[in-house]
Scaffold this motif. Structure first.
Motif, short mmCIF file in Angstrom:
data_model
loop_
_atom_site.label_atom_id
_atom_site.label_comp_id
_atom_site.label_asym_id
_atom_site.label_seq_id
_atom_site.Cartn_x
_atom_site.Cartn_y
_atom_site.Cartn_z
N ALA A 99 0.84 -1.20 0.00
CA ALA A 99 0.00 0.00 0.00
C ALA A 99 0.87 1.24 0.00
O ALA A 99 1.98 1.24 0.52
N PHE A 100 0.33 2.32 -0.58
CA PHE A 100 1.02 3.61 -0.53
C PHE A 100 0.91 4.16 0.90
O PHE A 100 0.03 3.76 1.67
N PRO A 101 1.81 5.07 1.30
CA PRO A 101 1.98 5.39 2.72
C PRO A 101 0.73 5.82 3.47
O PRO A 101 0.45 5.31 4.56
N SER A 102 -0.06 6.77 2.94
CA SER A 102 -1.18 7.26 3.74
C SER A 102 -2.23 6.18 3.95
O SER A 102 -2.82 6.07 5.04
N ALA A 103 -2.48 5.34 2.95
CA ALA A 103 -3.43 4.24 3.13
C ALA A 103 -2.86 3.16 4.02
O ALA A 103 -3.59 2.53 4.80
N ALA A 104 -1.55 2.92 3.93
CA ALA A 104 -0.94 1.90 4.78
C ALA A 104 -1.12 2.24 6.26
O ALA A 104 -1.41 1.36 7.08
N GLU A 130 4.87 1.94 -3.77
CA GLU A 130 4.22 2.87 -4.68
C GLU A 130 3.44 2.09 -5.74
O GLU A 130 3.69 0.91 -5.98
N ASP A 131 2.49 2.77 -6.36
CA ASP A 131 1.48 2.09 -7.17
C ASP A 131 2.07 1.20 -8.26
O ASP A 131 1.68 0.04 -8.40
N GLN A 132 2.98 1.73 -9.07
CA GLN A 132 3.48 0.97 -10.21
C GLN A 132 4.24 -0.27 -9.77
O GLN A 132 4.05 -1.37 -10.31
N GLN A 133 5.10 -0.12 -8.76
CA GLN A 133 5.86 -1.26 -8.28
C GLN A 133 4.94 -2.30 -7.66
O GLN A 133 5.13 -3.51 -7.85
N GLN A 149 -4.80 4.06 -5.44
CA GLN A 149 -5.58 5.30 -5.35
C GLN A 149 -5.90 5.79 -6.75
O GLN A 149 -5.16 5.54 -7.71
N GLU A 150 -7.01 6.52 -6.84
CA GLU A 150 -7.43 7.09 -8.10
C GLU A 150 -8.06 8.44 -7.83
O GLU A 150 -9.07 8.53 -7.13
N ILE A 270 -10.04 5.03 -2.98
CA ILE A 270 -9.11 3.99 -2.53
C ILE A 270 -9.73 2.64 -2.87
O ILE A 270 -10.91 2.41 -2.60
N PHE A 271 -8.94 1.75 -3.46
CA PHE A 271 -9.47 0.43 -3.78
C PHE A 271 -8.39 -0.63 -3.61
O PHE A 271 -7.19 -0.35 -3.70
#
Length: 305
Positions: A99-104, A130-133, A149-150, A270-271
């Motif tokens: 997950a990206f930091p804020s959602a994590a 990060e999203d792509q990785q 995230q979108e 967030i999904f």
């Protein structure tokens, strides 16, 4: 023809990552070990699977065909295991979540803690990504669930082999230096202000630019910050205004004034994403974690999707 599933996974990793070195890094082995596995698989298949191209390698036509089948075989093996676990109703094993930091911090960590407390044989492991990785790691099997995230006006397309599950809506907020006084939440009041925004090419920057343009102006961006904590610090220092999602507003400095963005209203969604199930079930362990993740989004803060 006997093809080793483990070597097929190595080939698929090379196809997914675009080379031997990247695949070796993902698999935590040496490039020579990957080359040896590919060589053995080529002997099993009776044809060359990779060929030299510049300083790296590319897949041959036969390599592409076998990599496509490898993906299907790996998925079938995973679905078979999920089906057996579903029959046993066995909520156990490891679920790896990126997950990206804020959602994590706001969603994934509390969900993991609750899932582990509810199911003692469950092991949930959280990775900042990060999203792509994280998408690559999900498709390769290194992660089981990723959280993406979108932003409004910045869609996040997914390939057909990944399944998407909505989790939460996260409204954007206008943050300004406290010394600027209260604001109405309207962007057109800040058309002459200095701005703090994310880096070039990021969805957050595109969202900020689009919102400001909807309000009729081009923002004067003086400072760049990918980390929302740094954005808060820059705004708190009086260096500019910014748009920040609600989920990132934890530990807001007293020097920062926060207001919901009222015109134009915008948000990010967030999904959670898993590998495509086809007609098969998810493992009970993954379902248990996803249920807690949805519950996290119902807590005060981000609004349930």
């Amino acid at each position: 023809m006997d093809l080793d599933v483990r070597r097929l996974r190595v080939l698929y990793e090379v196809a997914l990552r675009g080379g031997i070195t990247a695949a070796a890094s993902s698999l935590h082995v040496t490039p020579s070990a990957v080359s040896q596995q590919l060589g053995q698989l080529a002997r099993e298949a009776g044809c060359e699977l990779v060929e030299r191209s510049g300083r790296g390698v590319v897949l041959t036509p036969a390599g592409h065909v076998l990599a496509d089948h490898a993906k299907q075989i790996i998925s079938a093996v995973e679905q078979a295991g999920a089906g057996l676990a579903a029959l046993r109703r066995d909520v156990s094993g490891t679920v790896r979540v990126g997950a990206f930091p804020s959602a994590a911090g706001a969603l994934v960590a509390p969900a993991a803690a609750r899932a582990i407390a509810r199911h003692p044989d469950l092991d949930v492991r959280v990775f900042e990504a990060e999203d792509q990785q994280s998408r690559l790691d999900l498709r390769s099997g290194r992660l089981d669930v990723i959280v993406l995230q979108e932003y409004d006006h910045v869609p996040t397309p997914l390939p057909p082999d990944l399944d998407r599950r909505p989790i939460a809506s996260d409204p954007m907020h206008l943050i300004t230096p406290a010394g600027w006084g209260s604001r109405s939440g309207r962007l057109d009041d800040l058309r002459d202000a200095r701005w703090v925004a994310s880096a070039e090419g990021t969805p957050c920057l595109h969202s900020t630019l689009h919102a400001c343009r909807l309000a009729g102006f081009e923002p004067d961006i003086r400072h760049r910050a990918v980390d929302f904590a740094l954005t808060l610090d820059l705004v708190g220092a009086g260096l500019g205004a910014a748009l920040v999602p609600e989920m990132a507003l934890r530990g807001v400095p007293s020097t920062v004034h926060v207001e919901p963005l009222t015109d134009p209203v915008t948000e990010r969604r967030i999904f959670a994403v898993t590998r495509g199930r086809g007609t098969g079930p998810l493992r009970p362990a993954m379902e248990a974690f996803l249920a807690e993740l949805t519950a996290s989004a119902s807590a005060p803060g981000p609004r349930p999707a």
